[in-house]
Design an enzyme around this catalytic site. Structure first.
Site, PDB file in Angstrom:
ATOM      1  N   ASP A  16      29.386  39.495  39.146  1.00  0.00           N
ATOM      2  CA  ASP A  16      30.851  39.588  39.162  1.00  0.00           C
ATOM      3  C   ASP A  16      31.403  38.520  40.104  1.00  0.00           C
ATOM      4  O   ASP A  16      30.674  37.986  40.945  1.00  0.00           O
ATOM      5  CB  ASP A  16      31.310  40.977  39.643  1.00  0.00           C
ATOM      6  CG  ASP A  16      32.836  41.108  39.618  1.00  0.00           C
ATOM      7  OD1 ASP A  16      33.457  40.672  38.628  1.00  0.00           O
ATOM      8  OD2 ASP A  16      33.421  41.621  40.587  1.00  0.00           O
ATOM      9  N   SER A  17      32.690  38.243  39.963  1.00  0.00           N
ATOM     10  CA  SER A  17      33.328  37.289  40.867  1.00  0.00           C
ATOM     11  C   SER A  17      33.338  37.813  42.296  1.00  0.00           C
ATOM     12  O   SER A  17      33.501  37.049  43.236  1.00  0.00           O
ATOM     13  CB  SER A  17      34.770  37.035  40.407  1.00  0.00           C
ATOM     14  OG  SER A  17      35.499  38.243  40.469  1.00  0.00           O
ATOM     15  N   CYS A  79      32.155  41.608  34.697  1.00  0.00           N
ATOM     16  CA  CYS A  79      33.434  40.989  35.010  1.00  0.00           C
ATOM     17  C   CYS A  79      34.130  40.699  33.687  1.00  0.00           C
ATOM     18  O   CYS A  79      33.576  39.992  32.829  1.00  0.00           O
ATOM     19  CB  CYS A  79      33.174  39.691  35.776  1.00  0.00           C
ATOM     20  SG  CYS A  79      34.650  38.710  36.091  1.00  0.00           S
ATOM     21  N   GLU A 164      39.737  43.140  47.033  1.00  0.00           N
ATOM     22  CA  GLU A 164      38.817  42.254  47.763  1.00  0.00           C
ATOM     23  C   GLU A 164      39.115  42.260  49.265  1.00  0.00           C
ATOM     24  O   GLU A 164      38.231  42.033  50.076  1.00  0.00           O
ATOM     25  CB  GLU A 164      38.915  40.818  47.231  1.00  0.00           C
ATOM     26  CG  GLU A 164      38.262  40.616  45.873  1.00  0.00           C
ATOM     27  CD  GLU A 164      36.732  40.633  45.898  1.00  0.00           C
ATOM     28  OE1 GLU A 164      36.138  40.033  46.806  1.00  0.00           O
ATOM     29  OE2 GLU A 164      36.133  41.256  44.999  1.00  0.00           O
ATOM     30  N   CYS A 198      39.470  45.463  34.088  1.00  0.00           N
ATOM     31  CA  CYS A 198      38.975  44.629  35.187  1.00  0.00           C
ATOM     32  C   CYS A 198      38.093  45.523  36.035  1.00  0.00           C
ATOM     33  O   CYS A 198      38.487  46.656  36.370  1.00  0.00           O
ATOM     34  CB  CYS A 198      40.141  44.081  36.010  1.00  0.00           C
ATOM     35  SG  CYS A 198      39.590  43.244  37.518  1.00  0.00           S
ATOM     36  N   HIS A 200      37.356  45.548  39.012  1.00  0.00           N
ATOM     37  CA  HIS A 200      37.854  45.901  40.346  1.00  0.00           C
ATOM     38  C   HIS A 200      38.778  47.135  40.312  1.00  0.00           C
ATOM     39  O   HIS A 200      38.957  47.799  41.324  1.00  0.00           O
ATOM     40  CB  HIS A 200      38.680  44.739  40.933  1.00  0.00           C
ATOM     41  CG  HIS A 200      37.874  43.601  41.460  1.00  0.00           C
ATOM     42  ND1 HIS A 200      37.129  42.785  40.666  1.00  0.00           N
ATOM     43  CD2 HIS A 200      37.709  43.145  42.730  1.00  0.00           C
ATOM     44  CE1 HIS A 200      36.550  41.849  41.412  1.00  0.00           C
ATOM     45  NE2 HIS A 200      36.883  42.047  42.664  1.00  0.00           N
TER      46      HIS A 200
END
Ligand code: DGL
Length: 280
Positions: A16-17, A79, A164, A198, A200
């Site tokens: 994932d990013s 992701c 994040e 997403c 996240h």
């Protein structure tokens, strides 16, 4: 020149990013606890959601090559942005040149497959990064399987930075959660199912739930991706044989190890050991 990768079986790679893929990894490990995993977060370059197709493709390909080099035969792009912008090109153009026996899977298809039986009104909303929305991947995939389902989308550019930066539970997050949820709902009053498109976003789920009417179902992808991976490994015993089964999980980040360790502990409720890695 063709890269030389080890032919020995190895862990399943999860990419994932940043931290979002941990929500997928957690579910995968619950459904498939026997396997070994290698998680790679490109935290130094997150977010991907606002980046161009070319950049997301380049970064994702670098991560895939790195994971292959670390012994993975199977990589899951945990992701949506990478799945939307890079997966198809990597599968079609790069895998044959890198190693035709290795596989890269994404998260969009497994998510879309499950919604046909969930929506009664046949109106579905998708909350995702600007990149995923711009790629049109969700409407395209949904219409391939369920042409009768209407899809409306809303980009939520502030949500990944909130997660994040460890602000998912802060009072400040409410403003942006409410803002994007009401923007989505105002586009279609008949939505009865919302996909968190997403990886996240499950971290914001308690706040998202507060702003979504009770009769609307919210779909987090993790369990569907995990089930789909299990199914994939059953249908592909040759790939299953290439995946080691020691029940371990190793973590790597392109950012500082300490930062990852602290944040990952919040996501996973456990302390993990992390290694630093460079991608190029
Ligand atoms: N977690 C990713 C996704 O599922 C990407 C978030 C980002 O880097 O913008 O889209």
């Amino acid at each position: 020149m063709k890269p030389l990768y080890s032919h020995l079986p190895g862990p399943i790679g999860v990419f994932d990013s940043g931290y979002g893929g941990l929500t997928i990894l957690e579910q995968i490990r619950q459904v498939l606890p026997a396997y070994d995993y290698l998680y790679l977060g490109d935290n130094a370059r997150t977010p991907y959601g606002s980046r161009s197709f070319e950049i997301v493709y380049d970064f994702t390909l670098q991560a895939v090559r790195k994971l292959f080099g670390m012994g993975c035969h199977l990589v899951v792009l945990a992701c949506n942005t990478a799945s939307a912008k890079a997966l198809r090109s990597i599968q079609m153009n790069d895998l044959p040149a890198l190693d035709a026996g290795r596989r890269v899977l994404g998260v969009i298809r497994p998510t879309v497959e499950c919604i046909g039986s969930m929506t009664k009104t046949r109106h579905v909303g998708v909350l995702a990064t600007a990149g995923t929305v711009l790629s049109n991947s969700y409407p395209l995939e949904v219409h391939k399987l369920f042409p009768d389902i209407a899809v409306v989308e809303q980009a939520c550019p502030m949500w990944v930075p909130l997660v994040e930066n460890g602000e998912a539970n802060s009072p400040g997050a409410d403003y942006f959660v409410q803002k994007y949820v009401s923007a989505l709902l105002s586009k279609d009053a008949n939505i009865d199912t919302i996909i968190l498109g997403c990886t996240h976003y499950p971290l914001l789920l308690p706040k998202i739930r507060q702003h979504v009417p009770e009769n609307i179902r919210i779909v987090s992808q993790g369990e569907y991706v995990a089930r789909s991976l299990k199914d994939y490994l059953c249908r592909h015993p040759e790939m299953d044989a290439r995946c080691t089964k020691g029940g371990t999980c190793r973590f790597f980040t392109t950012e500082s190890e300490d930062k990852f360790m602290d944040s990952a502990a919040i996501f996973l409720n456990e302390k993990v050991h992390v290694g630093h890695i460079s991608l190029e």
